[in-house]
Design a protein around this motif. Structure first.
Motif, mmCIF file in Angstrom:
data_model
loop_
_atom_site.group_PDB
_atom_site.id
_atom_site.type_symbol
_atom_site.label_atom_id
_atom_site.label_comp_id
_atom_site.label_asym_id
_atom_site.label_seq_id
_atom_site.Cartn_x
_atom_site.Cartn_y
_atom_site.Cartn_z
ATOM 1 N N GLY A 181 41.529 7.915 87.604
ATOM 2 C CA GLY A 181 42.600 8.769 87.111
ATOM 3 C C GLY A 181 43.419 9.390 88.230
ATOM 4 N N ALA A 182 42.736 9.865 89.257
ATOM 5 C CA ALA A 182 43.448 10.525 90.361
ATOM 6 C C ALA A 182 44.335 9.525 91.098
ATOM 7 C CB ALA A 182 42.453 11.165 91.317
ATOM 8 N N ASP A 183 43.828 8.312 91.292
ATOM 9 C CA ASP A 183 44.636 7.292 91.983
ATOM 10 C C ASP A 183 45.848 6.900 91.152
ATOM 11 O OD1 ASP A 183 42.797 7.339 93.953
ATOM 12 O OD2 ASP A 183 41.708 5.545 93.289
ATOM 13 N N PHE A 184 45.602 6.736 89.852
ATOM 14 C CA PHE A 184 46.691 6.335 88.963
ATOM 15 C C PHE A 184 47.785 7.401 88.960
ATOM 16 C CE2 PHE A 184 48.642 5.690 84.740
ATOM 17 C CZ PHE A 184 48.958 4.352 84.842
ATOM 18 N N PHE A 185 47.362 8.661 88.915
ATOM 19 C CA PHE A 185 48.330 9.749 88.872
ATOM 20 C C PHE A 185 49.089 9.859 90.201
ATOM 21 C CE2 PHE A 185 49.282 14.482 88.678
ATOM 22 C CZ PHE A 185 50.321 14.321 87.781
ATOM 23 N N THR A 186 48.354 9.729 91.299
ATOM 24 C CA THR A 186 49.011 9.810 92.609
ATOM 25 C C THR A 186 50.033 8.684 92.769
ATOM 26 O OG1 THR A 186 46.957 10.709 93.468
ATOM 27 C CG2 THR A 186 48.592 10.037 95.093
ATOM 28 N N ALA A 187 49.639 7.490 92.323
ATOM 29 C CA ALA A 187 50.572 6.367 92.419
ATOM 30 C C ALA A 187 51.830 6.660 91.614
ATOM 31 C CB ALA A 187 49.902 5.087 91.919
ATOM 32 N N LEU A 188 51.662 7.378 90.494
ATOM 33 C CA LEU A 188 52.815 7.669 89.649
ATOM 34 C C LEU A 188 53.720 8.740 90.277
ATOM 35 C CD1 LEU A 188 54.369 7.314 87.008
ATOM 36 C CD2 LEU A 188 52.803 8.923 85.924
ATOM 37 N N PHE A 189 53.128 9.847 90.713
ATOM 38 C CA PHE A 189 54.042 10.904 91.176
ATOM 39 C C PHE A 189 54.601 10.637 92.571
ATOM 40 C CE2 PHE A 189 50.085 13.334 92.416
ATOM 41 C CZ PHE A 189 50.417 13.624 93.736
ATOM 42 N N THR A 190 53.985 9.709 93.294
ATOM 43 C CA THR A 190 54.616 9.333 94.565
ATOM 44 C C THR A 190 55.616 8.192 94.378
ATOM 45 O OG1 THR A 190 52.721 7.932 95.057
ATOM 46 C CG2 THR A 190 52.727 10.125 96.055
ATOM 47 N N ASN A 191 55.665 7.655 93.169
ATOM 48 C CA ASN A 191 56.699 6.671 92.862
ATOM 49 C C ASN A 191 57.875 7.420 92.242
ATOM 50 O OD1 ASN A 191 58.350 4.703 91.823
ATOM 51 N ND2 ASN A 191 56.662 3.379 91.155
ATOM 52 N N THR A 248 41.644 13.920 85.075
ATOM 53 C CA THR A 248 40.329 14.035 84.455
ATOM 54 C C THR A 248 40.259 13.278 83.128
ATOM 55 O OG1 THR A 248 40.382 16.265 85.357
ATOM 56 C CG2 THR A 248 38.554 15.724 83.910
ATOM 57 N N LEU A 249 41.230 13.529 82.262
ATOM 58 C CA LEU A 249 41.121 12.913 80.939
ATOM 59 C C LEU A 249 41.289 11.402 80.997
ATOM 60 C CD1 LEU A 249 42.718 15.617 78.693
ATOM 61 C CD2 LEU A 249 40.405 14.728 78.556
ATOM 62 N N GLN A 250 42.111 10.922 81.937
ATOM 63 C CA GLN A 250 42.206 9.464 82.054
ATOM 64 C C GLN A 250 40.846 8.886 82.453
ATOM 65 O OE1 GLN A 250 44.726 7.420 81.037
ATOM 66 N NE2 GLN A 250 43.077 5.951 81.350
ATOM 67 N N ASN A 251 40.137 9.586 83.310
ATOM 68 C CA ASN A 251 38.789 9.129 83.664
ATOM 69 C C ASN A 251 37.854 9.155 82.466
ATOM 70 O OD1 ASN A 251 39.224 8.435 86.316
ATOM 71 N ND2 ASN A 251 38.874 10.525 87.075
ATOM 72 N N VAL A 252 38.034 10.168 81.614
ATOM 73 C CA VAL A 252 37.227 10.221 80.394
ATOM 74 C C VAL A 252 37.481 8.957 79.569
ATOM 75 C CG1 VAL A 252 37.037 11.379 78.148
ATOM 76 C CG2 VAL A 252 37.042 12.728 80.260
ATOM 77 N N PHE A 253 38.752 8.610 79.388
ATOM 78 C CA PHE A 253 39.053 7.426 78.567
ATOM 79 C C PHE A 253 38.558 6.160 79.262
ATOM 80 C CE2 PHE A 253 42.485 10.444 77.175
ATOM 81 C CZ PHE A 253 41.858 10.766 75.985
ATOM 82 N N ASN A 254 38.657 6.119 80.577
ATOM 83 C CA ASN A 254 38.120 4.965 81.310
ATOM 84 C C ASN A 254 36.624 4.796 81.067
ATOM 85 O OD1 ASN A 254 40.602 4.475 82.445
ATOM 86 N ND2 ASN A 254 40.126 5.371 84.436
#
Ligand code: TRP
Length: 467
Positions: free
Chosen positions: A136-146, A299-305
């Protein structure tokens, strides 16, 4: 000629009005603010305090704003101008600038919710545009740095908001809320059931509800009060003229005293349900609760993962729910910004200029929203006021300064100077059994409470560490 009601819109039904007002109240604040704050600030003890605030201040403020709107039949700026004989026009201006500052970053966050809904949907089909099990943290970082992609989603979200609001009060805002809010409720209940039946869910329920009265000890009580108060302000949409504007579209026989109670209570119920949807799942998978964007988008994306095959399904449902909550709130913010201008044009006999003002405000919001996207949560641009990432900067200015000042001046004015003006309006359509209580709270309790919220916000704005 006052021009009042000449071609001015109104709600189609009381149910529609309530859905729109509750839709404005229920938003990101409920989803990522309330559950965490409740858990971190004394659990059930926080909840009791919050309920007391809802009754003594939330109820009073919602009623005050609704009554001001309906009594004047005008939206924010002209409503304040006419009720204060021109002296308080600036309060109306504060209440128009604040939602404008908020709308940009609100749509930025709403855009992210949209992105997550789409990505989780992609996971159902194992598509390349899914989350694909990324942390989740990686996915989010990739998004807000894009920053390009962030801008696209922000602008998309603003466009949807503009398209709905430009259709009008009853055929745009009300129509959408009448379907979306019951839909949101159903989605929320589905997610609550899944979350609370996960093995290990009990720890999350305990995190939220375990009473810890020691949070109130010493200086703690003031900091809890400031935290609960600020949360309540934002969550029930007060101090920004939204309830004034929504109230101005009420029919003369709609019961203000009743609505004033239903709106904050429904908002609180949804906040608790949001907690029951989020916290048990977070704890069941051994994760740490937090507040803000990290909770929703990491966090919640990790929950769904971690949920296996069902994860993307619940992920999709959940992020659609977040989108709806954000959209019904962003609509109210846009309405609060444009309504005064729409009214002015009507008064001048220029006809209904709603579409034009929606697009003007939409384009301006795209600029503030894009600036937040360009900042990448503090990664790229120089800090605002030397200290804050742009999102926090806009937020603190609006929520921290303009909103509590507007609310404080409003209750002081109607409690002490223009007495009985609002009460008379409320009585036209309600037996108003709570009148004495209302008047007392308007004079004494609400101003003290608004003052504390303001202090708490100034404290965090300037980092003074008072509380
Ligand atoms: N209440 C919304 C939330 O909880 C945010 C919001 C929408 C708001 N409109 C508002 C806050 C007007 C204050 C005033 O997220």
């Amino acid at each position: 000629m006052s021009g009042k009601n000449d071609g001015r819109e109104s709600w189609g039904s009381n149910f529609g009005f309530l859905m729109a007002a509750i839709g404005s109240a229920v938003g990101l604040g409920n989803l990522w603010g309330f559950p965490y704050k409740m858990g971190a600030n004394g659990g059930f003890a926080f909840f009791i305090l919050y309920l007391v605030l809802v009754v003594f201040a939330g109820y009073i403020l919602v009623m005050t704003e609704l009554a001001l709107g309906r009594a004047t039949g005008k939206s924010i700026i002209p409503a304040y101008r006419s009720a204060t004989d021109g002296k308080g026009t600036f309060i109306g201006i504060f209440s128009t600038v604040a939602p404008f500052l908020i709308l940009g970053f609100y749509c930025y966050l709403g855009g992210y919710a949209l992105k997550y809904a789409i990505a989780n949907l992609g996971d159902i089909f194992h598509a390349s545009w899914g989350v694909g099990g990324a942390d989740g943290a990686d996915f989010f970082t990739a998004l807000f740095t894009n920053r390009g992609e962030s801008r696209v989603y922000t602008i998309l979200f603003i466009l949807v908001t503009v398209l709905i609001v430009s259709r009008g009060v009853s055929s745009g805002i009300e129509k959408f809320n009448k379907i979306a809010m019951p839909g949101l409720f159903i989605l929320l209940v589905i997610v609550v059931i899944r979350s609370c039946t996960l093995p290990g869910a009990g720890a999350g329920i305990a995190f939220m509800f375990k009473p810890d009265w020691s949070a109130f000890a010493g200086k703690g009580i003031i900091s809890v009060l400031a935290s609960a108060g600020g949360q309540m302000f934002f969550s029930i949409s007060i101090g920004m003229g939204i309830m004034v504007t929504y109230g101005s579209y009420m029919k003369k026989d709609d019961d203000i005293a009743k609505s004033g109670l239903i709106i904050p209570l429904a908002d609180t119920v949804i906040a608790i349900l949001a907690g029951l949807a989020i916290m048990p799942a977070v704890f069941a998978f051994g994760m740490e609760p937090s507040a803000g964007p990290g909770l929703l988008f990491m966090t919640l994306q990790n929950v769904f993962n971690s949920m296996g095959a069902a994860g993307p399904v619940f992920g999709t449902l959940f992020y659609i729910l977040v989108c709806i909550a954000a959209l019904t709130s962003s609509m109210s913010l846009l309405e609060a910004i444009i309504a005064s201008f729409v009214d002015k044009a009507l008064d001048k006999g220029q006809g209904n200029k709603r579409k034009m003002y929606c697009w003007i405000a939409g384009v301006l919001t795209m600029i503030t929203g894009a600036s937040v996207a360009m900042d990448g949560l503090g990664t790229y641009l120089p800090p605002m006021f030397g200290r804050f990432c742009w999102l926090d900067g806009y937020d603190l200015l609006a929520e921290g300064i303009l909103m509590p000042i507007a609310a404080l001046l409003t209750v002081l004015y109607f409690g002490w100077i223009k007495k009985d003006f609002l009460q008379a309006e409320i009585k036209t359509s309600s037996t108003f059994k709570t009148e004495k209580f209302y008047t007392f709270c308007l004079k004494f309790v609400a101003p003290i409470f608004c003052f504390f919220v303001l202090l708490g916000q100034i404290d965090s704005f300037f980092g003074l560490g008072w509380f």
